[in-house]
Motif scaffolding. Structure first.
Motif, PDB file in Angstrom:
ATOM      1  N   LEU A 112      20.953  17.973  88.817  1.00 11.71           N
ATOM      2  CA  LEU A 112      21.066  17.541  90.213  1.00 11.71           C
ATOM      3  C   LEU A 112      19.897  16.659  90.643  1.00 11.71           C
ATOM      4  O   LEU A 112      20.079  15.696  91.390  1.00 11.71           O
ATOM      5  CB  LEU A 112      21.154  18.757  91.134  1.00 11.71           C
ATOM      6  CG  LEU A 112      22.455  19.551  91.072  1.00 11.71           C
ATOM      7  CD1 LEU A 112      22.335  20.832  91.900  1.00 11.71           C
ATOM      8  CD2 LEU A 112      23.628  18.712  91.547  1.00 11.71           C
ATOM      9  N   ASP A 113      18.715  17.002  90.169  1.00 16.66           N
ATOM     10  CA  ASP A 113      17.513  16.289  90.606  1.00 16.66           C
ATOM     11  C   ASP A 113      17.254  14.984  89.856  1.00 16.66           C
ATOM     12  O   ASP A 113      16.601  14.085  90.397  1.00 16.66           O
ATOM     13  CB  ASP A 113      16.276  17.185  90.454  1.00 16.66           C
ATOM     14  CG  ASP A 113      16.278  18.358  91.424  1.00 16.66           C
ATOM     15  OD1 ASP A 113      16.991  18.289  92.444  1.00 16.66           O
ATOM     16  OD2 ASP A 113      15.570  19.348  91.142  1.00 16.66           O
ATOM     17  N   ASN A 114      17.748  14.880  88.621  1.00 13.24           N
ATOM     18  CA  ASN A 114      17.289  13.779  87.777  1.00 13.24           C
ATOM     19  C   ASN A 114      18.364  12.923  87.127  1.00 13.24           C
ATOM     20  O   ASN A 114      18.050  11.850  86.615  1.00 13.24           O
ATOM     21  CB  ASN A 114      16.386  14.337  86.665  1.00 13.24           C
ATOM     22  CG  ASN A 114      15.175  15.021  87.230  1.00 13.24           C
ATOM     23  OD1 ASN A 114      14.320  14.384  87.822  1.00 13.24           O
ATOM     24  ND2 ASN A 114      15.097  16.331  87.078  1.00 13.24           N
ATOM     25  N   TRP A 115      19.589  13.386  87.098  1.00 15.17           N
ATOM     26  CA  TRP A 115      20.600  12.650  86.338  1.00 15.17           C
ATOM     27  C   TRP A 115      21.583  11.931  87.246  1.00 15.17           C
ATOM     28  O   TRP A 115      21.833  12.331  88.377  1.00 15.17           O
ATOM     29  CB  TRP A 115      21.360  13.605  85.414  1.00 15.17           C
ATOM     30  CG  TRP A 115      20.583  13.936  84.157  1.00 15.17           C
ATOM     31  CD1 TRP A 115      19.233  14.127  84.059  1.00 15.17           C
ATOM     32  CD2 TRP A 115      21.095  14.110  82.856  1.00 15.17           C
ATOM     33  NE1 TRP A 115      18.887  14.418  82.771  1.00 15.17           N
ATOM     34  CE2 TRP A 115      20.014  14.421  82.001  1.00 15.17           C
ATOM     35  CE3 TRP A 115      22.372  14.049  82.318  1.00 15.17           C
ATOM     36  CZ2 TRP A 115      20.174  14.659  80.653  1.00 15.17           C
ATOM     37  CZ3 TRP A 115      22.527  14.294  80.960  1.00 15.17           C
ATOM     38  CH2 TRP A 115      21.436  14.587  80.136  1.00 15.17           C
ATOM     39  N   THR A 116      22.145  10.863  86.681  1.00 19.24           N
ATOM     40  CA  THR A 116      23.208  10.120  87.358  1.00 19.24           C
ATOM     41  C   THR A 116      24.421  10.098  86.422  1.00 19.24           C
ATOM     42  O   THR A 116      24.342  10.529  85.268  1.00 19.24           O
ATOM     43  CB  THR A 116      22.773   8.672  87.654  1.00 19.24           C
ATOM     44  OG1 THR A 116      22.576   7.993  86.412  1.00 19.24           O
ATOM     45  CG2 THR A 116      21.513   8.630  88.495  1.00 19.24           C
ATOM     46  N   ALA A 117      25.508   9.559  86.913  1.00 22.98           N
ATOM     47  CA  ALA A 117      26.729   9.485  86.104  1.00 22.98           C
ATOM     48  C   ALA A 117      26.491   8.711  84.803  1.00 22.98           C
ATOM     49  O   ALA A 117      27.080   9.030  83.769  1.00 22.98           O
ATOM     50  CB  ALA A 117      27.852   8.849  86.911  1.00 22.98           C
ATOM     51  N   GLU A 118      25.616   7.730  84.843  1.00 25.02           N
ATOM     52  CA  GLU A 118      25.341   6.922  83.655  1.00 25.02           C
ATOM     53  C   GLU A 118      24.674   7.730  82.541  1.00 25.02           C
ATOM     54  O   GLU A 118      24.708   7.332  81.381  1.00 25.02           O
ATOM     55  CB  GLU A 118      24.456   5.716  84.017  1.00 25.02           C
ATOM     56  CG  GLU A 118      25.162   4.673  84.857  1.00 25.02           C
ATOM     57  CD  GLU A 118      25.296   5.060  86.331  1.00 25.02           C
ATOM     58  OE1 GLU A 118      24.472   5.826  86.859  1.00 25.02           O
ATOM     59  OE2 GLU A 118      26.266   4.592  86.951  1.00 25.02           O
ATOM     60  N   ASP A 119      24.077   8.857  82.886  1.00 26.68           N
ATOM     61  CA  ASP A 119      23.415   9.696  81.891  1.00 26.68           C
ATOM     62  C   ASP A 119      24.402  10.574  81.113  1.00 26.68           C
ATOM     63  O   ASP A 119      24.035  11.169  80.104  1.00 26.68           O
ATOM     64  CB  ASP A 119      22.370  10.607  82.558  1.00 26.68           C
ATOM     65  CG  ASP A 119      21.255   9.813  83.214  1.00 26.68           C
ATOM     66  OD1 ASP A 119      20.767   8.855  82.585  1.00 26.68           O
ATOM     67  OD2 ASP A 119      20.887  10.149  84.356  1.00 26.68           O
ATOM     68  N   LEU A 120      25.631  10.651  81.579  1.00 27.71           N
ATOM     69  CA  LEU A 120      26.609  11.541  80.974  1.00 27.71           C
ATOM     70  C   LEU A 120      27.567  10.779  80.069  1.00 27.71           C
ATOM     71  O   LEU A 120      27.916   9.622  80.338  1.00 27.71           O
ATOM     72  CB  LEU A 120      27.393  12.279  82.063  1.00 27.71           C
ATOM     73  CG  LEU A 120      26.541  13.122  83.024  1.00 27.71           C
ATOM     74  CD1 LEU A 120      27.405  13.662  84.149  1.00 27.71           C
ATOM     75  CD2 LEU A 120      25.854  14.260  82.290  1.00 27.71           C
ATOM     76  N   GLU A 121      28.010  11.450  79.044  1.00 23.45           N
ATOM     77  CA  GLU A 121      28.898  10.851  78.043  1.00 23.45           C
ATOM     78  C   GLU A 121      30.153  10.245  78.666  1.00 23.45           C
ATOM     79  O   GLU A 121      30.565   9.149  78.321  1.00 23.45           O
ATOM     80  CB  GLU A 121      29.276  11.937  77.034  1.00 23.45           C
ATOM     81  CG  GLU A 121      30.075  11.473  75.859  1.00 23.45           C
ATOM     82  CD  GLU A 121      30.347  12.632  74.912  1.00 23.45           C
ATOM     83  OE1 GLU A 121      31.531  12.903  74.669  1.00 23.45           O
ATOM     84  OE2 GLU A 121      29.375  13.251  74.432  1.00 23.45           O
ATOM     85  N   ASN A 122      30.758  10.978  79.595  1.00 17.04           N
ATOM     86  CA  ASN A 122      31.995  10.509  80.232  1.00 17.04           C
ATOM     87  C   ASN A 122      31.777  10.035  81.665  1.00 17.04           C
ATOM     88  O   ASN A 122      32.705  10.040  82.478  1.00 17.04           O
ATOM     89  CB  ASN A 122      33.067  11.591  80.169  1.00 17.04           C
ATOM     90  CG  ASN A 122      33.504  11.871  78.746  1.00 17.04           C
ATOM     91  OD1 ASN A 122      33.759  10.954  77.982  1.00 17.04           O
ATOM     92  ND2 ASN A 122      33.555  13.132  78.374  1.00 17.04           N
ATOM     93  N   GLY A 123      30.571   9.647  81.970  1.00 13.33           N
ATOM     94  CA  GLY A 123      30.248   9.013  83.237  1.00 13.33           C
ATOM     95  C   GLY A 123      30.668   9.759  84.488  1.00 13.33           C
ATOM     96  O   GLY A 123      30.393  10.945  84.643  1.00 13.33           O
ATOM     97  N   ASP A 124      31.329   9.027  85.375  1.00 12.15           N
ATOM     98  CA  ASP A 124      31.696   9.558  86.683  1.00 12.15           C
ATOM     99  C   ASP A 124      32.530  10.833  86.612  1.00 12.15           C
ATOM    100  O   ASP A 124      32.331  11.748  87.413  1.00 12.15           O
ATOM    101  CB  ASP A 124      32.461   8.512  87.496  1.00 12.15           C
ATOM    102  CG  ASP A 124      31.579   7.375  87.992  1.00 12.15           C
ATOM    103  OD1 ASP A 124      30.345   7.560  88.043  1.00 12.15           O
ATOM    104  OD2 ASP A 124      32.126   6.313  88.321  1.00 12.15           O
TER     105      ASP A 124
END
Length: 99
Positions: free
Chosen positions: A57-69
């Protein structure tokens, strides 16, 4: 604390009270089942990405995840759902029945 007083025109108030208590107990059971499912999904994300949900919640965005949004919205949504489920459980489990 929530106090619940049940009044009835019935001659058997105890039956009516038990019916209401059973309905609330059933809802508590359903909320606990939903909470377990939500916690399982959250745990899968935390395991997959090796981070806590707080860090997510504090540090990640959708771009940090394998499947994005899609994953971001799902993980974030499950965390919000967990909060709402816990609030509802707390209220229902804290009911005091008064006569």
């Amino acid at each position: 604390m929530l106090q619940l007083q049940i009044k009835s025109d019935s001659t058997n108030i105890e039956t009516d009270q038990n019916l209401v208590k059973a309905a609330i107990a059933s809802e508590v059971k359903n909320l606990k089942r939903a909470l377990a499912k939500t916690e399982h999904i959250i745990q899968e994300f935390e395991t997959k990405y090796q981070i806590s949900s707080d860090y997510f919640l504090d540090n990640w965005t959708a771009e940090d995840l394998e499947n994005g949004d899609d994953e971001y919205i799902t993980w974030f949504g499950e965390l919000q759902m967990k909060t709402k489920l816990l609030e509802s459980l707390e209220k229902l489990e804290g009911i005091e029945y008064v006569t």
